[in-house]
Design a protein around this motif. Structure first.
Motif, PDB file in Angstrom:
ATOM      1  N   GLU A   1      36.159  46.525 -23.489  1.00  0.00           N
ATOM      2  CA  GLU A   1      36.483  47.949 -23.383  1.00  0.00           C
ATOM      3  C   GLU A   1      36.845  48.332 -21.957  1.00  0.00           C
ATOM      4  O   GLU A   1      37.813  49.043 -21.722  1.00  0.00           O
ATOM      5  N   THR A   2      36.048  47.868 -20.989  1.00  0.00           N
ATOM      6  CA  THR A   2      36.252  48.290 -19.601  1.00  0.00           C
ATOM      7  C   THR A   2      37.069  47.295 -18.784  1.00  0.00           C
ATOM      8  O   THR A   2      37.626  47.648 -17.747  1.00  0.00           O
ATOM      9  N   GLY A   3      37.135  46.053 -19.230  1.00  0.00           N
ATOM     10  CA  GLY A   3      37.833  45.028 -18.461  1.00  0.00           C
ATOM     11  C   GLY A   3      37.000  44.476 -17.313  1.00  0.00           C
ATOM     12  O   GLY A   3      37.459  43.618 -16.564  1.00  0.00           O
ATOM     13  N   GLU A   4      35.782  44.946 -17.171  1.00  0.00           N
ATOM     14  CA  GLU A   4      34.932  44.495 -16.069  1.00  0.00           C
ATOM     15  C   GLU A   4      34.255  43.171 -16.425  1.00  0.00           C
ATOM     16  O   GLU A   4      33.829  42.963 -17.565  1.00  0.00           O
ATOM     17  N   PRO A   5      34.124  42.258 -15.433  1.00  0.00           N
ATOM     18  CA  PRO A   5      33.430  40.989 -15.687  1.00  0.00           C
ATOM     19  C   PRO A   5      31.986  41.226 -16.102  1.00  0.00           C
ATOM     20  O   PRO A   5      31.324  42.143 -15.619  1.00  0.00           O
ATOM     21  N   LEU A   6      31.510  40.398 -17.033  1.00  0.00           N
ATOM     22  CA  LEU A   6      30.133  40.498 -17.508  1.00  0.00           C
ATOM     23  C   LEU A   6      29.265  39.445 -16.832  1.00  0.00           C
ATOM     24  O   LEU A   6      29.763  38.399 -16.398  1.00  0.00           O
ATOM     25  N   PRO A   7      27.968  39.691 -16.745  1.00  0.00           N
ATOM     26  CA  PRO A   7      27.057  38.715 -16.130  1.00  0.00           C
ATOM     27  C   PRO A   7      27.079  37.390 -16.879  1.00  0.00           C
ATOM     28  O   PRO A   7      27.390  37.351 -18.083  1.00  0.00           O
ATOM     29  N   PRO A   8      26.741  36.291 -16.199  1.00  0.00           N
ATOM     30  CA  PRO A   8      26.743  34.972 -16.842  1.00  0.00           C
ATOM     31  C   PRO A   8      25.895  34.967 -18.118  1.00  0.00           C
ATOM     32  O   PRO A   8      24.792  35.502 -18.147  1.00  0.00           O
ATOM     33  N   GLY A   9      26.432  34.372 -19.161  1.00  0.00           N
ATOM     34  CA  GLY A   9      25.700  34.243 -20.420  1.00  0.00           C
ATOM     35  C   GLY A   9      25.916  35.364 -21.402  1.00  0.00           C
ATOM     36  O   GLY A   9      25.565  35.231 -22.575  1.00  0.00           O
ATOM     37  N   GLU A  10      26.498  36.499 -20.943  1.00  0.00           N
ATOM     38  CA  GLU A  10      26.719  37.615 -21.872  1.00  0.00           C
ATOM     39  C   GLU A  10      27.983  37.414 -22.679  1.00  0.00           C
ATOM     40  O   GLU A  10      28.958  36.837 -22.210  1.00  0.00           O
ATOM     41  N   LYS A  11      27.972  37.923 -23.910  1.00  0.00           N
ATOM     42  CA  LYS A  11      29.114  37.765 -24.799  1.00  0.00           C
ATOM     43  C   LYS A  11      30.151  38.843 -24.543  1.00  0.00           C
ATOM     44  O   LYS A  11      29.814  40.014 -24.346  1.00  0.00           O
ATOM     45  N   GLY A  12      31.408  38.447 -24.520  1.00  0.00           N
ATOM     46  CA  GLY A  12      32.501  39.394 -24.315  1.00  0.00           C
ATOM     47  C   GLY A  12      33.828  38.715 -24.595  1.00  0.00           C
ATOM     48  O   GLY A  12      33.880  37.718 -25.317  1.00  0.00           O
ATOM     49  N   GLU A  13      34.891  39.247 -24.014  1.00  0.00           N
ATOM     50  CA  GLU A  13      36.232  38.698 -24.248  1.00  0.00           C
ATOM     51  C   GLU A  13      36.540  37.609 -23.233  1.00  0.00           C
ATOM     52  O   GLU A  13      36.303  37.769 -22.034  1.00  0.00           O
ATOM     53  N   LEU A  14      37.096  36.524 -23.719  1.00  0.00           N
ATOM     54  CA  LEU A  14      37.448  35.397 -22.860  1.00  0.00           C
ATOM     55  C   LEU A  14      38.782  35.652 -22.168  1.00  0.00           C
ATOM     56  O   LEU A  14      39.767  35.998 -22.806  1.00  0.00           O
ATOM     57  N   VAL A  15      38.781  35.468 -20.859  1.00  0.00           N
ATOM     58  CA  VAL A  15      39.996  35.563 -20.040  1.00  0.00           C
ATOM     59  C   VAL A  15      40.188  34.202 -19.373  1.00  0.00           C
ATOM     60  O   VAL A  15      39.229  33.628 -18.848  1.00  0.00           O
ATOM     61  N   ILE A  16      41.405  33.690 -19.400  1.00  0.00           N
ATOM     62  CA  ILE A  16      41.653  32.362 -18.833  1.00  0.00           C
ATOM     63  C   ILE A  16      42.786  32.429 -17.812  1.00  0.00           C
ATOM     64  O   ILE A  16      43.833  33.039 -18.060  1.00  0.00           O
ATOM     65  N   THR A  17      42.569  31.779 -16.675  1.00  0.00           N
ATOM     66  CA  THR A  17      43.624  31.587 -15.677  1.00  0.00           C
ATOM     67  C   THR A  17      43.972  30.104 -15.638  1.00  0.00           C
ATOM     68  O   THR A  17      43.080  29.261 -15.487  1.00  0.00           O
ATOM     69  N   THR A  18      45.262  29.797 -15.791  1.00  0.00           N
ATOM     70  CA  THR A  18      45.680  28.395 -15.689  1.00  0.00           C
ATOM     71  C   THR A  18      45.910  28.063 -14.222  1.00  0.00           C
ATOM     72  O   THR A  18      46.484  28.862 -13.481  1.00  0.00           O
ATOM     73  N   ILE A  19      45.473  26.881 -13.784  1.00  0.00           N
ATOM     74  CA  ILE A  19      45.607  26.559 -12.354  1.00  0.00           C
ATOM     75  C   ILE A  19      46.378  25.259 -12.109  1.00  0.00           C
ATOM     76  O   ILE A  19      46.467  24.822 -10.962  1.00  0.00           O
ATOM     77  N   THR A  20      46.937  24.681 -13.180  1.00  0.00           N
ATOM     78  CA  THR A  20      47.784  23.491 -12.967  1.00  0.00           C
ATOM     79  C   THR A  20      49.109  23.572 -13.710  1.00  0.00           C
ATOM     80  O   THR A  20      49.970  22.730 -13.492  1.00  0.00           O
TER      81      THR A  20
END
Length: 433
Positions: A270-289
């Motif tokens: 909803e907010t787009g803010e990062p969640l603390p480690p271990g909390e459930k939310g939406e996965l965001v991925i950055t490709t680095i290669t």
């Protein structure tokens, strides 16, 4: 067994150091070569020079699926087209397809990560891998294919469909590893029984399943009915295809995401803010290669959490909990992405149909089912039965033409579907019960 000891067991500090170096390179490259990112970074007031730690990643704006559609077909490519050796794309049923391009190095990376994934699932040289993921523009078939060849296994490129032949080939060729969606896996078992065959008597010992959500209960059913270990694999074409993450056969508890190639984040959808480690939310991925089409902070819409605890297999890459759903309204029915708005677009173009409908998604005999309930106007509802039958056939045919899936259509009388003062409830997904 581990395919690449050097990278799969890197200490945490080494993983993060490698990630930062590759992130800085990737951000600088997309800023220099992709107008979309140059403009997006400028609007956000950030630049590649500001990325000095992994925490700085959150300063960068998200990339959405719509951004890929808006830049159709090649607008997000970071290299000239002559360096692209492979192009895949989505079906494009909601408009323009999302297009991804691979350089020769990207293909090599993909094969390497699928090789890691196969070995993590317990496959090895000498296995006969029955690949029932679709080949073509869809990334599933070819991704698994090249990974299987990389480890030296024998791959059977079956693709999807033609179930009786699939069963015959698995039996006659002595397949030991099966790759397909979990629902199709169970359908294969059912179809085999109708042929008076029991897949448990075949040589299969491992199944690698993804492309649709599935539960632990379904895993147990697969393992029981096929007599195999069922392994969950994760991937999405925008990021790479299959092989972004996979469970190890030792734990079967969470999917290792290959962190030397991807940086995962979990955000509040909803907010787009990062969640603390271990909390459930939406996965965001950055490709680095990735070279062809790197993506910065891509919002996958998949709901999960990161499991930070060490795994018994010895791999040091974090695990993702099984995907439990999506943050948008997209349904996955028999491996096909379906948006209610797509079906709505069909219904609204048919004369006699009212703008009130409901989609009932269920699972029968281990296969997803879709029932479209739709109101028709008074004139049509009081018409002859053959007129109603023809209208049902037309709706079913138009939906099949658009989405490629078969559904059941139930015409209902005017005002019989529930109304809502707020957001209409268009979907009842009984698979989530």
């Amino acid at each position: 067994m581990i395919w690449n000891d050097e990278f799969e067991t890197l200490p945490r500090e080494a993983i993060e150091s490698l990630q930062l170096k590759r992130l800085q390179q990737t951000v600088a490259r997309v800023q220099a070569t992709v107008p979309f990112y140059r403009q997006s970074f400028a609007r956000a007031g950030v630049s590649a020079e500001m990325i000095r730690s992994l925490d700085d990643l959150r300063r960068l704006p998200f990339t959405l699926k719509q951004d890929m559609r808006d830049n159709y077909p090649y607008g997000l490519f970071a290299v000239p087209l002559e360096q692209i050796v492979r192009i895949h794309a989505s079906s494009g049923t909601t408009g323009k397809p999302t297009v991804v391009g691979y350089t020769r190095r990207d293909i090599d990376t993909w094969a390497e990560l699928m090789a890691r994934s196969f070995v993590a699932a317990g496959a090895s040289r000498g296995d006969v891998i029955h690949n029932a993921y679709g080949y073509g523009l869809f990334t599933g078939g070819l991704g698994a294919h090249y990974g299987a060849e990389r480890i030296g296994a024998s791959v059977i490129p079956m693709s999807g469909g033609n179930t009786k032949k699939q069963i015959m080939i698995m039996q006659d060729f002595g397949s030991t590893v099966l790759t397909c969606t979990p629902s199709y896996c169970l359908y294969l078992a059912e179809a085999a029984r109708e042929e008076n065959l029991d897949i448990r008597d075949f040589k299969l010992r491992v199944g690698i399943h993804g492309a649709e959500p599935w539960s632990e209960a379904m895993r147990q059913e697969i393992e029981e009915k096929l007599g195999i270990k069922a392994i969950d694999i994760y991937g999405l074409s925008e990021i790479l295809g299959p092989g972004v993450g996979i469970e190890c056969i030792e734990a079967q508890n969470g999917l290792h995401i290959w962190e030397d190639h991807f940086i995962p984040e979990i955000i509040d959808p909803e907010t787009g803010e990062p969640l603390p480690p271990g909390e459930k939310g939406e996965l965001v991925i950055t490709t680095i290669t990735k070279e062809g089409i790197p993506l910065i902070r891509y919002r996958t819409r998949d709901i999960t959490r990161i499991i930070p605890e060490p795994c018994i297999c010895g791999r040091t890459h974090v695990r993702l909990e099984r995907i439990s759903g999506r943050s948008d309204d997209m349904l996955i029915i028999r491996g096909v992405n379906v948006f209610p708005s797509q079906i709505e677009s069909v219904l609204f173009n048919i004369e006699g149909v009212e703008p009130h409908y409901q989609l009932i998604v269920d699972r029968e005999d281990n296969l997803d089912t879709l029932e479209v309930q739709v109101e028709v106007n008074e004139r049509v509802f009081s018409d002859e039965i053959k007129v109603l039958q023809e209208l049902s056939r037309k709706i079913r045919r138009d939906i099949k033409d658009l989405l490629g899936i078969t559904c059941k259509v139930r015409l209902v009388e005017p005002k019989s579907l529930a109304r809502s003062e707020g957001k209409a409830v268009r979907v009842i997904d009984k698979r989530k019960g």
